[in-house]
Design an enzyme around this catalytic site. Structure first.
Site, PDB file in Angstrom:
ATOM      1  CE  LYS A  74      -4.430   0.995   0.165  1.00 17.37           C
ATOM      2  NZ  LYS A  74      -5.485   0.213  -0.486  1.00 17.37           N
ATOM      3  N   GLY A 189     -19.877   6.876   3.099  1.00 19.09           N
ATOM      4  CA  GLY A 189     -18.950   7.165   1.998  1.00 19.09           C
ATOM      5  C   GLY A 189     -19.691   7.143   0.677  1.00 19.09           C
ATOM      6  N   GLY A 191     -17.957   7.814  -2.484  1.00 18.06           N
ATOM      7  CA  GLY A 191     -16.921   7.982  -3.492  1.00 18.06           C
ATOM      8  C   GLY A 191     -16.995   6.819  -4.465  1.00 18.06           C
ATOM      9  CG  ASN A 192     -14.272   3.800  -7.233  1.00 13.82           C
ATOM     10  OD1 ASN A 192     -14.735   2.697  -6.987  1.00 13.82           O
ATOM     11  ND2 ASN A 192     -13.707   4.083  -8.381  1.00 13.82           N
ATOM     12  CB  VAL A 193     -16.089   1.835  -2.447  1.00  7.98           C
ATOM     13  CG1 VAL A 193     -16.773   0.607  -1.877  1.00  7.98           C
ATOM     14  CG2 VAL A 193     -14.656   1.510  -2.862  1.00  7.98           C
ATOM     15  N   GLY A 194     -18.561   3.723  -2.499  1.00  8.62           N
ATOM     16  CA  GLY A 194     -19.905   4.014  -1.985  1.00  8.62           C
ATOM     17  C   GLY A 194     -20.939   4.255  -3.074  1.00  8.62           C
TER      18      GLY A 194
HETATM   19  P1  NAD Z   1     -12.896   7.853  -2.821  1.00  7.51           P
HETATM   20  O1  NAD Z   1     -11.833   8.860  -2.644  1.00  7.51           O
HETATM   21  O2  NAD Z   1     -13.441   7.639  -4.174  1.00  7.51           O
HETATM   22  O3  NAD Z   1     -14.133   8.197  -1.871  1.00  7.51           O
HETATM   23  C1  NAD Z   1     -14.004   8.423  -0.505  1.00  7.51           C
HETATM   24  C2  NAD Z   1     -15.350   8.901   0.018  1.00  7.51           C
HETATM   25  O4  NAD Z   1     -15.238   9.083   1.418  1.00  7.51           O
HETATM   26  C3  NAD Z   1     -15.821  10.251  -0.556  1.00  7.51           C
HETATM   27  O5  NAD Z   1     -17.207  10.184  -0.779  1.00  7.51           O
HETATM   28  C4  NAD Z   1     -15.570  11.220   0.584  1.00  7.51           C
HETATM   29  O6  NAD Z   1     -16.445  12.317   0.548  1.00  7.51           O
HETATM   30  C5  NAD Z   1     -15.859  10.313   1.742  1.00  7.51           C
HETATM   31  N1  NAD Z   1     -15.314  10.762   3.004  1.00  7.51           N
HETATM   32  C6  NAD Z   1     -14.161  11.401   3.273  1.00  7.51           C
HETATM   33  N2  NAD Z   1     -14.066  11.651   4.575  1.00  7.51           N
HETATM   34  C7  NAD Z   1     -15.182  11.134   5.133  1.00  7.51           C
HETATM   35  C8  NAD Z   1     -15.684  11.052   6.440  1.00  7.51           C
HETATM   36  N3  NAD Z   1     -15.005  11.531   7.461  1.00  7.51           N
HETATM   37  N4  NAD Z   1     -16.856  10.419   6.642  1.00  7.51           N
HETATM   38  C9  NAD Z   1     -17.568   9.912   5.626  1.00  7.51           C
HETATM   39  N5  NAD Z   1     -17.157   9.950   4.356  1.00  7.51           N
HETATM   40  C10 NAD Z   1     -15.982  10.557   4.131  1.00  7.51           C
HETATM   41  O7  NAD Z   1     -12.325   6.499  -2.175  1.00  7.51           O
HETATM   42  P2  NAD Z   1     -12.754   5.010  -2.523  1.00  7.51           P
HETATM   43  O8  NAD Z   1     -11.869   4.530  -3.609  1.00  7.51           O
HETATM   44  O9  NAD Z   1     -14.226   4.941  -2.656  1.00  7.51           O
HETATM   45  O10 NAD Z   1     -12.289   4.256  -1.203  1.00  7.51           O
HETATM   46  C11 NAD Z   1     -13.126   4.188  -0.057  1.00  7.51           C
HETATM   47  C12 NAD Z   1     -12.668   3.037   0.818  1.00  7.51           C
HETATM   48  O11 NAD Z   1     -12.763   1.812   0.082  1.00  7.51           O
HETATM   49  C13 NAD Z   1     -11.229   3.111   1.301  1.00  7.51           C
HETATM   50  O12 NAD Z   1     -11.159   2.519   2.581  1.00  7.51           O
HETATM   51  C14 NAD Z   1     -10.494   2.246   0.317  1.00  7.51           C
HETATM   52  O13 NAD Z   1      -9.291   1.731   0.845  1.00  7.51           O
HETATM   53  C15 NAD Z   1     -11.507   1.151   0.107  1.00  7.51           C
HETATM   54  N6  NAD Z   1     -11.308   0.406  -1.131  1.00  7.51           N
HETATM   55  C16 NAD Z   1     -11.352   1.038  -2.346  1.00  7.51           C
HETATM   56  C17 NAD Z   1     -11.177   0.297  -3.498  1.00  7.51           C
HETATM   57  C18 NAD Z   1     -11.312   0.916  -4.866  1.00  7.51           C
HETATM   58  O14 NAD Z   1     -11.353   0.179  -5.847  1.00  7.51           O
HETATM   59  N7  NAD Z   1     -11.398   2.224  -4.997  1.00  7.51           N
HETATM   60  C19 NAD Z   1     -10.920  -1.086  -3.424  1.00  7.51           C
HETATM   61  C20 NAD Z   1     -10.902  -1.694  -2.168  1.00  7.51           C
HETATM   62  C21 NAD Z   1     -11.103  -0.946  -1.038  1.00  7.51           C
END
Ligand code: NAD
Length: 378
Positions: A74, A189, A191-194
């Site tokens: 990571k 959340g 973002g991408n995942v949510g």
């Molecule tokens: P992202 O940057 O696309 O989205 C992050 C989201 O979190 C945004 O909506 C942001 O507004 C929100 N956020 C930030 N601070 C916050 C808070 N205090 N409370 C609530 N929401 C908050 O990131 P992502 O890629 O969606 O990753 C999110 C999680 O999923 C991380 O833990 C990441 O490690 C995990 N993950 C992501 C992937 C992937 O393919 N992107 C794969 C496996 C795991």
């Protein structure tokens, strides 16, 4: 804080500094017994060496459980991305790519994570000079290789992780005797995942009653339609501006009496102060390390089913493997569905049979696979 080592790793803990902008960055390559360390680049103002090491260990287990030829790693760049111009952001990514080039792609393959996506991966591979140095590249990034083979990007913007998390929810509900069409969910959340979790759950008929982003939490007991949330997010930058819901305190989201709670943002959102107030029957970990092991144990003892990150959110790394192999997106999603739901079924069934929590079942399987390969090469 210095990172503790054990029989699995970490193999490398790299810390680099960019003096002209006072930016620190960390790369932890935890274990490469099964292949080069795979893990995303996180860009937040709060990321620490310790957080990156914990996330790298999650990746070691996740890749082993998914049965793909990668190890665990990571990276974290400690900067608030909203404080950077586009040009500065690019300069930081390119700097990081050059600094870790001696290890990447041979020992480390980058990918997207919080605040990084396909654009950053394109900058990373361009600065590194090898298409193999990162996955999650844009779909129009195509390279003709010797022998006429073509390799194209599969961006995480296709939603592989959120899709796998949503499929985990579907199966966890079914294994708990609950129907997706009458189930309720809260998602931390957007973002991408949510966003993709919401999209797929909405399509399954799950009623999403609360959603958060960095600005706050919006709630409506009658449901928050994915399309409306998406529109508001795009237009105003936050789900809290959705007029069809009420803004509630962040802490309340974790206590709602929903069928499924899906942390999909930051680490350690469930902790000593709120773990006993978690109101969901099932927690599916879209985020990495949304709680420490001891809190998962407490939920397990209370009868809450927790599908751990190493199983539920493996869609992203499975997509990376598909990109490496040159699969098309359709084949990638089929692979994600098969691998993720196969592992959810396995850990829940074993957990029911042995009384161990699902994470312990999953980690045991991962360690067995890693040990079979022996100690990583020196
Ligand atoms: P992202 O940057 O696309 O989205 C992050 C989201 O979190 C945004 O909506 C942001 O507004 C929100 N956020 C930030 N601070 C916050 C808070 N205090 N409370 C609530 N929401 C908050 O990131 P992502 O890629 O969606 O990753 C999110 C999680 O999923 C991380 O833990 C990441 O490690 C995990 N993950 C992501 C992937 C992937 O393919 N992107 C794969 C496996 C795991």
């Amino acid at each position: 804080m210095s990172v503790a080592g054990d029989i699995l790793g970490p193999e490398y803990v790299v810390k680099v500094y960019k003096p002209d902008s006072s930016v620190w960055a960390f790369l932890v390559i935890d274990n490469t017994a099964l292949g080069p360390g795979k893990g995303g680049i996180r860009m937040t103002s709060t990321v620490t060496e310790d957080e990156v090491a914990r996330l790298a260990r999650v990746m070691t287990f996740k890749t082993a459980i998914a049965g793909i030829p990668f190890g665990g790693a990571k990276a974290g760049i400690c900067v608030d991305p909203s404080s950077l111009t586009g040009r500065e952001r690019r300069a930081v990514i390119e700097w990081f790519a050059r600094m870790v080039k001696p290890l990447s792609p041979r020992r480390y393959i980058a990918g997207p994570d919080i605040n990084t996506g396909e654009r950053e991966m394109l900058w990373y591979v361009t600065a590194n000079g090898s298409w193999r140095s990162a996955t999650g590249k844009p779909v129009d990034y195509c390279m003709k290789l010797y022998g006429g083979h073509q390799r194209c990007g599969i961006p995480h913007e296709f939603g592989s992780t959120g899709f796998g998390v949503a499929e985990s929810v579907r199966l966890a509900l079914a294994l708990s005797g609950l129907d997706a069409k009458t189930a309720t969910a809260a998602v931390d959340g957007f973002g991408n995942v949510g966003t993709f979790v919401c999209k797929y759950l909405d399509a399954m008929g799950v009623r999403i009653v609360a959603v958060s982003d960095s600005k706050g939490v919006v709630m409506n007991d009658s449901g928050l339609p994915y399309k409306d949330l998406m529109k508001v997010k795009k237009k105003t930058g936050s789900v809290v501006n959705y007029e069809g819901g009420a803004v509630i305190e962040r802490a309340v989201l974790f206590e709602l009496p929903v069928d499924v709670l899906i942390p999909a943002a930051m680490p350690d959102v469930i902790h000593g102060e709120n773990v006993d107030r978690v109101g969901a029957k099932i927690v599916v970990e879209g985020a990495n390390i949304p709680m420490k092991d001891e809190f998962e144990e407490r939920l397990h003892r209370r009868g809450v089913l927790v599908i751990p990150d190493v199983v539920a959110n493996a869609g992203g790394v499975i997509s990376s493997y598909a990109e490496y192999r040159g699969y098309n997106p359709k084949k990638m999603l089929t692979l994600v569905e098969r691998k993720v739901t196969g592992n959810v079924r396995f850990v829940v069934t074993e957990s029911d049979a042995t009384g161990e929590k699902p994470r312990d079942v999953a980690v045991k399987m991962a360690i067995e696979r890693i040990r079979k390969k022996g100690v990583p090469n020196g």
